[in-house]
Scaffold this active site. Structure first.
Site, PDB file in Angstrom:
ATOM      1  N   HIS A  47       0.835  -1.208   0.000  1.00 52.96           N
ATOM      2  CA  HIS A  47       0.000   0.000   0.000  1.00 52.96           C
ATOM      3  C   HIS A  47       0.871   1.259   0.000  1.00 52.96           C
ATOM      4  O   HIS A  47       0.568   2.235  -0.713  1.00 52.96           O
ATOM      5  CB  HIS A  47      -0.916  -0.027   1.223  1.00 52.96           C
ATOM      6  CG  HIS A  47      -1.745   1.201   1.375  1.00 52.96           C
ATOM      7  ND1 HIS A  47      -1.478   2.159   2.330  1.00 52.96           N
ATOM      8  CD2 HIS A  47      -2.830   1.641   0.690  1.00 52.96           C
ATOM      9  CE1 HIS A  47      -2.360   3.134   2.233  1.00 52.96           C
ATOM     10  NE2 HIS A  47      -3.188   2.851   1.250  1.00 52.96           N
ATOM     11  N   GLU A  50       2.123   1.808  -3.472  1.00 47.04           N
ATOM     12  CA  GLU A  50       1.074   2.379  -4.334  1.00 47.04           C
ATOM     13  C   GLU A  50       0.999   3.891  -4.169  1.00 47.04           C
ATOM     14  O   GLU A  50       0.882   4.643  -5.149  1.00 47.04           O
ATOM     15  CB  GLU A  50      -0.269   1.732  -3.994  1.00 47.04           C
ATOM     16  CG  GLU A  50      -1.468   2.351  -4.682  1.00 47.04           C
ATOM     17  CD  GLU A  50      -2.624   2.566  -3.725  1.00 47.04           C
ATOM     18  OE1 GLU A  50      -3.191   3.685  -3.717  1.00 47.04           O
ATOM     19  OE2 GLU A  50      -2.967   1.624  -2.985  1.00 47.04           O
ATOM     20  N   HIS A  51       1.083   4.360  -2.927  1.00 47.92           N
ATOM     21  CA  HIS A  51       1.061   5.805  -2.683  1.00 47.92           C
ATOM     22  C   HIS A  51       2.277   6.492  -3.315  1.00 47.92           C
ATOM     23  O   HIS A  51       2.154   7.562  -3.930  1.00 47.92           O
ATOM     24  CB  HIS A  51       1.063   6.080  -1.178  1.00 47.92           C
ATOM     25  CG  HIS A  51      -0.291   6.072  -0.548  1.00 47.92           C
ATOM     26  ND1 HIS A  51      -0.827   7.171   0.074  1.00 47.92           N
ATOM     27  CD2 HIS A  51      -1.240   5.103  -0.464  1.00 47.92           C
ATOM     28  CE1 HIS A  51      -2.034   6.884   0.538  1.00 47.92           C
ATOM     29  NE2 HIS A  51      -2.301   5.621   0.235  1.00 47.92           N
ATOM     30  N   GLU A 127      -4.334   8.115   7.323  1.00 47.13           N
ATOM     31  CA  GLU A 127      -5.315   7.184   6.759  1.00 47.13           C
ATOM     32  C   GLU A 127      -5.608   6.047   7.741  1.00 47.13           C
ATOM     33  O   GLU A 127      -6.765   5.643   7.921  1.00 47.13           O
ATOM     34  CB  GLU A 127      -4.792   6.625   5.431  1.00 47.13           C
ATOM     35  CG  GLU A 127      -5.780   5.742   4.686  1.00 47.13           C
ATOM     36  CD  GLU A 127      -5.230   5.244   3.366  1.00 47.13           C
ATOM     37  OE1 GLU A 127      -5.976   4.531   2.653  1.00 47.13           O
ATOM     38  OE2 GLU A 127      -4.074   5.556   3.019  1.00 47.13           O
TER      39      GLU A 127
END
Length: 420
Positions: A47, A50-51, A127
Site C-alpha cells: 500500500h 502504491e502511494h 489514513e
C-alpha cells in the site's frame, strides 16, 4: 465485444475490449501482488508503494503526474487489495498514449525521494487513524484477522502504524524487486481502444523488463477466531464470517447467490427479519468475497447495546433456516440481481477493464460474458440449499465486535447455535 489478449515474450499480458460508441478509454496496470504477498515485516509495504508511485519519477514531479492527466480532462488513481495492486486512468480516445506513458512511468520508475517518503508516511498514518475512527470500516479488518490469524491474508492492507513509521526506500525497492516482474503484470484497457495499436505502444515501455520468478503467497487457512473491542460508541458493530469457496470452486456461484438472498438487498432475509420485522438495526447486509484459495461470506449490522444479543442470535437462525426453506423465488431474485449488477457494470469502461484484468489473472483467459451468465443461471435452489447445509456442517465462524458489546454473545455460543 470480444476480449483480445497478447502476451509479450517476457510474460506481460495485454488484454483489451473495444466498446463501440464510447469515446473514452479506461486503462490500467494490474499487478498480481498485494497485502497477502507481504511478509510479517513488510505489512503495509504494498500500500505504501502504491502511494509513492504518485510522488514523482525521474521524468515527472508529483504535480506533473496529476497535471498531465487532468490537463486533458482525465483522471488517474490506484488501489491496493489483498491479492492485487492497480494503477489506472481514464482519458479520451486521443490521449490513450499519454495515459499509458504516465502509468508505465509511475510503476516502473518511481523516484522514492526521501522527503516525499516522509510526506506520504504522514498521509498513510492519517489514513490508518481515520480507519480506526470509522467503526464500520475497521471492523472488517478485525474480522479478516480473526478469520485468518497470523497469516498474510489476515493482516491489514494499510499495515500497522509502528511498521509504516519505519519503512524506507530500501523496503519499497525490495518489494518491487520481489513482486513487480512482467509475468505478474496485466495491462488492461476497455472502451475506445484498438488492441494492436495498444500492443505497439506498450512494447517499447515494457518489453525490456526481464522475467522474474513468481513468488507464491502462503496458502490461506480459515480459523474460527474472535475479536471484541469495547468502546463507548452509540452503536454496537457486529461482523460475522463463514468460510466460502474460492473463485474457481464449483460452488462459487451458489455461494454468491446464497449471500445475496441472505442479505443482498431490501427484500433479503436478514433485512426483512432483523430490520423490517424486529427493528433491531438500521444497516444490515451480507456479501460473499473470494480469493484464489479461500473466501468469506460476511454479515454486518450495526445495532444498539441492548439489541446486540438478539441480532446475533437471529442472524445465526436465518442462516440455518436458509438451508431448509430457501425458496425458488428468492434464488431467482438473487440471480436477477447478480446478472443485472454484472451487465450494468460492463457499461463502464473502468469496470470492464478491471474485470478483464481480474478474469485473466484468475482463469488465464477471459471467459465470454455468456459463459458467466450461464454459470449463474445453472444454480438452482437445491444448489443454494446444499451450499448453506455445507456451511452449517463446517461450523466454522469468525466474529468481530466493536462498541458497547457487554451483552454480545461470544463466538462459542454462536458456533454451538449454528450446528445445534
Amino acid at each position: 465485444m470480444t476480449a483480445q489478449v497478447t502476451t509479450l515474450p517476457n510474460g506481460l499480458r495485454i488484454v483489451t475490449e473495444t466498446m463501440p460508441g464510447v469515446d473514452s478509454t479506461a486503462i490500467g496496470l494490474w499487478i498480481e501482488a498485494g497485502a497477502r504477498h507481504e511478509t510479517a515485516t513488510q505489512n503495509g509495504v504494498a500500500h505504501f508503494l502504491e502511494h509513492m508511485a504518485f510522488k514523482g519519477t525521474a521524468r515527472r514531479s508529483a504535480l506533473q503526474i496529476a497535471e498531465e492527466i487532468e490537463d486533458v480532462g482525465g483522471y488517474i488513481n490506484a488501489y491496493t487489495s489483498r491479492e492485487m495492486t492497480a494503477y489506472y486512468a481514464r482519458v479520451l480516445r486521443a490521449d490513450l498514449a499519454l495515459a499509458l506513458d504516465v502509468i508505465a512511468d509511475i510503476v516502473l520508475n518511481p523516484a522514492f525521494d526521501t522527503r516525499e517518503i516522509e510526506v506520504e508516511r504522514s498521509v498513510i498514518l492519517q489514513e490508518i487513524g481515520q480507519a480506526l475512527d470509522t467503526p464500520d470500516d475497521i471492523i472488517f479488518d478485525w474480522l479478516q484477522e480473526a478469520a485468518y490469524p497470523n497469516q498474510p491474508i489476515g493482516r491489514s492492507i494499510l499495515g500497522q502504524s509502528a511498521d509504516v513509521a519505519r519503512y524506507d526506500a530500501g523496503d519499497l525497492r525490495r518489494f518491487v524487486a520481489e513482486h513487480y516482474g512482467p509475468g505478474q503484470m496485466i495491462l488492461s484497457a476497455a472502451g475506445a481502444v484498438d488492441h494492436d495499436a495498444l500492443v505497439r505502444l506498450a512494447e517499447p515501455l515494457f518489453a525490456h523488463l526481464a522475467p522474474r520468478p513468481r513468488p507464491v503467497a502462503p496458502a490461506a487457512r480459515f480459523a474460527s477466531g474472535e475479536r471484541r473491542e469495547l468502546r463507548g460508541l452509540e452503536q454496537a458493530h457486529f461482523a460475522l464470517a463463514l468460510e466460502a469457496p474460492d473463485y474457481c470452486a464449483p460452488d462459487f456461484y451458489a455461494s454468491q447467490l446464497f449471500s445475496a438472498a441472505l442479505g443482498g438487498g431490501m427484500s433479503s432475509r436478514l433485512f426483512q427479519r432483523l430490520r423490517e420485522d424486529r427493528g433491531l438495526c438500521y444497516t444490515v447486509f451480507a456479501q460473499s468475497g473470494a480469493y484464489c484459495d479461500t473466501g468469506m461470506i460476511t454479515v454486518y449490522a450495526g445495532t444498539g447495546a441492548d439489541e446486540i444479543d438478539a441480532l446475533a442470535c437471529l442472524t445465526i437462525d436465518e442462516i440455518k433456516r436458509a438451508a431448509e426453506d430457501m425458496e425458488d423465488a428468492e434464488v431467482a431474485r438473487a440471480r436477477a440481481q447478480m446478472k443485472a449488477g454484472l451487465l450494468m457494470g460492463l457499461e463502464s469502461p473502468a469496470q470492464r477493464a478491471e474485470r478483464l484484468a481480474k478474469l485473466l489473472s484468475i482463469w488465464g483467459r477471459v471467459p465470454d460474458l455468456s459463459e458467466s451468465v450461464a454459470r449463474i443461471d445453472a444454480v438452482d435452489v437445491a444448489a443454494v440449499r446444499a451450499h448453506a447445509g455445507q456451511l452449517l456442517a463446517s461450523g466454522g465462524l469468525a466474529l468481530a465486535l466493536y462498541g458497547p458489546i457487554e451483552r454480545a454473545p461470544y463466538l462459542a455460543s454462536l458456533s454451538a447455535r449454528l450446528v445445534a
